[in-house]
Design a protein around this motif. Structure first.
Motif, PDB file in Angstrom:
ATOM      1  N   VAL A   1      31.504  70.814   3.731  1.00 28.54           N
ATOM      2  CA  VAL A   1      30.059  70.617   3.672  1.00 28.54           C
ATOM      3  C   VAL A   1      29.750  69.148   3.413  1.00 28.54           C
ATOM      4  O   VAL A   1      28.910  68.546   4.072  1.00 28.54           O
ATOM      5  N   GLU A   2      30.464  68.544   2.471  1.00 28.26           N
ATOM      6  CA  GLU A   2      30.212  67.148   2.131  1.00 28.26           C
ATOM      7  C   GLU A   2      30.727  66.192   3.208  1.00 28.26           C
ATOM      8  O   GLU A   2      30.175  65.119   3.399  1.00 28.26           O
ATOM      9  N   ALA A   3      31.787  66.565   3.916  1.00 29.54           N
ATOM     10  CA  ALA A   3      32.389  65.697   4.934  1.00 29.54           C
ATOM     11  C   ALA A   3      31.635  65.738   6.256  1.00 29.54           C
ATOM     12  O   ALA A   3      31.861  64.895   7.117  1.00 29.54           O
ATOM     13  N   ASP A   4      30.742  66.698   6.425  1.00 28.64           N
ATOM     14  CA  ASP A   4      30.010  66.833   7.683  1.00 28.64           C
ATOM     15  C   ASP A   4      29.074  65.656   7.938  1.00 28.64           C
ATOM     16  O   ASP A   4      28.775  65.335   9.073  1.00 28.64           O
ATOM     17  N   ASP A   5      28.637  65.007   6.896  1.00 31.05           N
ATOM     18  CA  ASP A   5      27.758  63.844   7.032  1.00 31.05           C
ATOM     19  C   ASP A   5      28.572  62.660   7.577  1.00 31.05           C
ATOM     20  O   ASP A   5      29.556  62.249   6.962  1.00 31.05           O
ATOM     21  N   PRO A   6      28.177  62.115   8.753  1.00 24.39           N
ATOM     22  CA  PRO A   6      28.959  61.024   9.355  1.00 24.39           C
ATOM     23  C   PRO A   6      29.163  59.815   8.441  1.00 24.39           C
ATOM     24  O   PRO A   6      30.155  59.109   8.557  1.00 24.39           O
ATOM     25  N   GLY A   7      28.256  59.564   7.502  1.00 30.81           N
ATOM     26  CA  GLY A   7      28.390  58.424   6.597  1.00 30.81           C
ATOM     27  C   GLY A   7      29.161  58.728   5.328  1.00 30.81           C
ATOM     28  O   GLY A   7      29.355  57.853   4.491  1.00 30.81           O
ATOM     29  N   SER A   8      29.613  59.942   5.174  1.00 30.68           N
ATOM     30  CA  SER A   8      30.286  60.353   3.942  1.00 30.68           C
ATOM     31  C   SER A   8      31.669  59.716   3.816  1.00 30.68           C
ATOM     32  O   SER A   8      32.439  59.679   4.781  1.00 30.68           O
ATOM     33  N   PRO A   9      32.013  59.248   2.617  1.00 29.67           N
ATOM     34  CA  PRO A   9      33.362  58.742   2.400  1.00 29.67           C
ATOM     35  C   PRO A   9      34.408  59.864   2.498  1.00 29.67           C
ATOM     36  O   PRO A   9      35.594  59.591   2.646  1.00 29.67           O
TER      37      PRO A   9
END
Length: 187
Positions: A99-107
Motif C-alpha cells: 500500500v505504501e509502495a504504490d505511490d511513485p514518490g515513495s521511498p
C-alpha cells in the motif's frame, strides 16, 4: 553486543512495520520495542530506509532458507513452505508495504521492487529445476506463481475467515500438476 542490538532492532522493526506500517512507525517505537537506544538505529542502518532494507533482507533470507530445504522439493512441499510463510506474523509486512509502495514518490517503492525481485528469484530457483511443459517459460511461470502467492496472502490477511490457506494452496498444487508441472519427486 553490536550484532545482538542489530538483531533486536530488525526484529522490533519487522513487527512494528507489519502492525502499523512503515510511515506510522517511529524510531522511538522501535527503540521501546527492542530495548535498544534510539540512537543505535542510524548508527546501524543509516536511517529508517536502511532499517527497512535490513528487515526485507532478513525476511528474504528466511524464505530462502526455507526454500533451500526443498531440493528439489515436491510441489506439495513448496506449497507447504509457502503456507507456513504466509501465516507468519512478519509477512503481514508485505501487505502493508504494498500500500505504501504504490505511490511513485515513495521511498518504499524501490525496496518493494527489490523484495519482488528477490522473491521471484527464489521461485525461479525452484522452477528452473522442473521439467516444464512446452510453451511454459520459467521466468513467466515464476512471475505467475509469485503473483498467485501474493494474491492469496493479501486475501487471507484481509479476510482470514474467508480464505482456507491449506485448501487454496492444495488447489494451486493441483493446477500445477494438471498442467504437467511437477518436481521429479512428485512422479
Amino acid at each position: 553486543m553490536t550484532q545482538e542490538s542489530r538483531r533486536l532492532l530488525v526484529e522490533a522493526a519487522t513487527a512494528l512495520f507489519a502492525e502499523r506500517g512503515y510511515r506510522r512507525t517511529t524510531f522511538e517505537d522501535i527503540a521501546a520495542r527492542s530495548g535498544v537506544s534510539r540512537g543505535s538505529i542510524p548508527w546501524h542502518f543509516g536511517g529508517k530506509e536502511g532499517l527497512l532494507a535490513a528487515v526485507v533482507d532478513d525476511l528474504v533470507v528466511r524464505l530462502a532458507a526455507a526454500a533451500g530445504t526443498l531440493d528439489p522439493g515436491t510441489v506439495d512441499q513448496v506449497l507447504g513452505t509457502l503456507t507456513a510463510f504466509t501465516r507468519a506474523p512478519s509477512t503481514g509486512l508485505f501487505a502493508k508495504l504494498m500500500v505504501e509502495a504504490d505511490d511513485p514518490g515513495s521511498p518504499l517503492r524501490q525496496v518493494y521492487v527489490g523484495l519482488h525481485d528477490a522473491l521471484r528469484g527464489q521461485v525461479r530457483a525452484w522452477v528452473t529445476r522442473l521439467p516444464l511443459p512446452d510453451g511454459v517459460g520459467g521466468e513467466e511461470l515464476s512471475t505467475v506463481l509469485l503473483g498467485a502467492v501474493i494474491g492469496i496472502h493479501q486475501q487471507w490477511r484481509v479476510a482470514p475467515e474467508a480464505v482456507d490457506l491449506d485448501r487454496t494452496y492444495s488447489t494451486l498444487a493441483a493446477l500445477l500438476r494438471s498442467a504437467g508441472i511437477t518436481a521429479p519427486t512428485d512422479r
